[in-house]
Design a protein around this motif. Structure first.
Motif, PDB file in Angstrom:
ATOM      1  N   ASN A  14       4.541  13.843   0.463  1.00 49.38           N
ATOM      2  CA  ASN A  14       4.435  13.179   1.785  1.00 49.38           C
ATOM      3  C   ASN A  14       4.234  11.534   1.613  1.00 49.38           C
ATOM      4  O   ASN A  14       3.216  10.972   2.213  1.00 49.38           O
ATOM      5  CB  ASN A  14       3.544  13.743   2.772  1.00 49.38           C
ATOM      6  N   VAL A  15       4.991  10.703   0.983  1.00 50.59           N
ATOM      7  CA  VAL A  15       4.741   9.409   0.676  1.00 50.59           C
ATOM      8  C   VAL A  15       5.123   8.692   1.800  1.00 50.59           C
ATOM      9  O   VAL A  15       6.245   8.741   2.300  1.00 50.59           O
ATOM     10  CB  VAL A  15       5.422   8.993  -0.748  1.00 50.59           C
TER      11      VAL A  15
ATOM     12  N   PRO B   8      -0.683  20.148  -2.748  1.00 49.87           N
ATOM     13  CA  PRO B   8      -0.841  19.985  -4.002  1.00 49.87           C
ATOM     14  C   PRO B   8      -1.492  18.461  -4.522  1.00 49.87           C
ATOM     15  O   PRO B   8      -1.248  17.539  -3.808  1.00 49.87           O
ATOM     16  CB  PRO B   8       0.590  19.987  -4.508  1.00 49.87           C
ATOM     17  N   THR B   9      -1.982  18.200  -5.659  1.00 50.05           N
ATOM     18  CA  THR B   9      -2.258  16.959  -6.369  1.00 50.05           C
ATOM     19  C   THR B   9      -1.107  16.138  -6.661  1.00 50.05           C
ATOM     20  O   THR B   9      -0.461  16.488  -7.462  1.00 50.05           O
ATOM     21  CB  THR B   9      -3.420  17.341  -7.472  1.00 50.05           C
TER      22      THR B   9
ATOM     23  N   ASN C 234       0.779  -0.986   0.221  1.00 51.05           N
ATOM     24  CA  ASN C 234       0.067  -0.039   0.146  1.00 51.05           C
ATOM     25  C   ASN C 234       0.855   1.374  -0.103  1.00 51.05           C
ATOM     26  O   ASN C 234       1.982   1.259   0.841  1.00 51.05           O
ATOM     27  CB  ASN C 234      -0.837  -0.026   1.410  1.00 51.05           C
ATOM     28  N   VAL C 235       0.577   2.305  -1.045  1.00 52.46           N
ATOM     29  CA  VAL C 235       1.194   3.377  -0.914  1.00 52.46           C
ATOM     30  C   VAL C 235       0.173   4.587  -0.436  1.00 52.46           C
ATOM     31  O   VAL C 235      -0.907   4.672  -0.949  1.00 52.46           O
ATOM     32  CB  VAL C 235       1.679   3.662  -2.318  1.00 52.46           C
ATOM     33  N   ASP C 236       0.537   5.713   0.316  1.00 58.75           N
ATOM     34  CA  ASP C 236      -0.139   6.693   0.896  1.00 58.75           C
ATOM     35  C   ASP C 236       0.744   7.857   0.553  1.00 58.75           C
ATOM     36  O   ASP C 236       1.738   8.001   0.694  1.00 58.75           O
ATOM     37  CB  ASP C 236      -0.330   6.588   2.373  1.00 58.75           C
ATOM     38  N   PHE C 237      -0.320   8.738   0.115  1.00 60.39           N
ATOM     39  CA  PHE C 237       0.401  10.199  -0.027  1.00 60.39           C
ATOM     40  C   PHE C 237      -0.529  11.316   0.343  1.00 60.39           C
ATOM     41  O   PHE C 237      -1.742  11.066   0.552  1.00 60.39           O
ATOM     42  CB  PHE C 237       0.734  10.405  -1.434  1.00 60.39           C
ATOM     43  N   SER C 238      -0.106  12.482   0.411  1.00 63.68           N
ATOM     44  CA  SER C 238      -0.839  13.627   1.110  1.00 63.68           C
ATOM     45  C   SER C 238      -2.185  13.899   0.475  1.00 63.68           C
ATOM     46  O   SER C 238      -2.335  13.870  -0.871  1.00 63.68           O
ATOM     47  CB  SER C 238      -0.095  14.917   1.003  1.00 63.68           C
TER      48      SER C 238
END
Length: 341
Positions: free
Chosen positions: A140-141, A53-54, A45-49
Motif C-alpha cells: 500500500n505505497v 506483511p513487512t 516522502n514515501v509511506d507504506f503499510s
C-alpha cells in the motif's frame, strides 16, 4: 522562529495526509530544522503499510533546505525509491513498487525598511508510484513531493496582506500567517481539489509574524497519478499599508488631477492636487464609492480638493469626473484599502 503551539494548531487543521507529511518540514520552536528565519525547503516522502506483511524501502527520501538570501532562493530534489514485500513469514519478491518524483521551487521575499512588502513561492512537482502487482500489492505505497517556504517578518504599520493561491488539480496547499506568540493565526487556508485560483486579504496590526506556504503533489497507493503532466503552483502575499492605494490611477482624468498615494486614516480624508494641465478643466466632480463629496470650477494648478468622511472599514474608490474647456469629458479613479480591519 515561532513557538510550537501554532504549528500544532496548523497540524490539527490538516486533514490531508500529504500535507501532514509536508508539515514535518516546518520549524518547531527555536530548534528549527529550517535554520534561518526565511527559508525554502523541498523534499519527498514515501509511506507504506505499517500493518500486514513487512515491507522494505530501498532508496533515499530527499530533503534539502536553503536560506532565502538577498530576497530569493531556489532549490530542487528528485526521488527514486523501491518498496518490496520482504515479510519474514510470507515474503513476496514480486510485490514491489517503484516510486519516482521530482520538485523544483523558487521563493522570493521583499522587505523595505525592515517591513515585508511581498513574499511568494512557486514551483512544479511530479511523483509516480508503479506497483508490479497493482491493487493486489500488500505494501500500500503512497508518495508525495513537497515544497515549503517560511518567512518571519515585521510590519511597522497596520495594513492588509493580500494572499493569492493558484494551483492545478491534484495539488494540496497550505497558507498560514501566525503572530509572534504562536497562539493566534490571523490567516489560514488549506485546499486540495480541482484547479483553483483565489485571493483573500487579512488585516494585520503592527508586529512580528511568520508566513508559511507549502504545496504537495501526491500519488495514491495503486500508482495512479493524481495530476497528469507537471503541475505548477504559485502562492504569494503582498502587503498594503492601511489607507494606501491598491493600484495606480486609472483613467484620462489623471492627467489633470493627481490622486494621493494614500488617504489619511487619522482624518478619514483624501487630498487630490490639480496638475499643470488644470487650466484645461472647466469643472470637476469628485465622489467616493458613488457618493459625491466635492466639486470644483476653473481649477488652478497646485490647488487641492479635499474629500472628507471617508469610510474606515471598507475600500474607498475615489472617482473624478471632469468637464474640459475644449469640450468633452475625462474620468479617473483609484481604489484605497480600508484603514481598519
Amino acid at each position: 522562529m515561532l513557538g510550537s503551539t501554532r504549528h500544532q494548531r496548523v497540524l490539527a487543521l490538516s486533514a490531508c495526509g500529504a500535507l501532514v507529511s509536508a508539515l514535518a518540514l516546518l520549524p518547531v520552536g527555536q530548534a528549527s530544522a529550517l535554520g534561518p528565519p526565511d527559508a525554502l525547503s523541498v523534499g519527498g516522502n514515501v509511506d507504506f503499510s505499517s500493518s500486514g506483511p513487512t515491507c522494505t524501502e530501498v532508496g533515499t527520501e530527499p530533503s534539502d533546505t536553503v536560506p532565502i538570501v538577498g530576497g530569493g532562493a531556489s532549490d530542487s530534489v528528485s526521488m527514486d525509491v523501491t518498496v518490496t514485500n520482504t515479510d519474514a513469514v510470507t515474503p513476496d519478491p514480486g510485490d514491489h513498487t517503484h516510486v519516482t518524483g521530482s520538485i523544483t521551487a523558487a521563493a522570493r521575499v521583499k522587505k523595505h525598511n525592515g517591513s515585508m512588502t511581498s513574499f511568494s513561492v512557486s514551483g512544479t512537482g511530479r511523483v509516480t508510484s508503479v506497483s508490479a502487482e497493482g491493487s493486489a500489492s500488500q505494501c500500500n505505497v503512497s508518495a508525495q513531493m513537497e515544497a515549503v517556504m517560511t518567512t518571519v517578518f515585521t510590519e511597522a504599520k497596520p495594513g492588509w496582506v493580500y494572499v493569492t493561491r493558484a494551483q492545478p488539480k491534484g495539488t494540496a496547499t497550505l497558507m498560514a500567517i501566525a503572530d509572534s506568540t504562536g497562539s493566534t493565526v490571523p490567516y489560514e487556508d488549506l485546499f486540495s481539489g480541482p484547479k483553483s485560483k483565489n485571493t483573500e486579504r487579512v488585516f494585520l496590526k503592527p508586529g512580528t509574524y511568520e508566513a508559511i506556504n507549502l504545496f504537495v503533489v501526491s500519488t495514491s497507493g495503486t500508482g495512479l497519478l493524481l495530476k497528469a503532466g507537471t503541475p505548477s503552483t504559485s502562492l504569494s502575499g503582498a502587503f498594503h499599508a492601511a489607507g494606501s492605494a491598491l493600484g495606480g490611477t486609472k483613467g484620462a482624468a489623471g492627467r489633470y488631477v493627481k490622486f494621493p498615494a494614500s488617504i489619511s486614516c487619522s482624518q478619514h480624508s483624501a487630498k487630490l492636487t490639480w496638475t499643470g494641465h488644470a487650466g484645461q478643466v472647466a469643472a470637476g466632480s469628485f465622489s467616493v464609492n458613488g457618493q459625491k463629496k466635492a466639486s470644483a470650477r476653473n481649477p488652478q494648478a497646485g490647488r487641492s480638493v479635499v474629500l472628507h468622511h471617508l469610510g474606515k472599514t471598507a475600500d474607498n474608490k475615489i472617482t473624478a469626473n471632469l468637464t474640459l474647456k475644449g469640450g468633452g469629458h475625462a474620468t479617473a479613479s483609484r481604489v484605497y484599502v480600508p484603514c481598519k480591519g
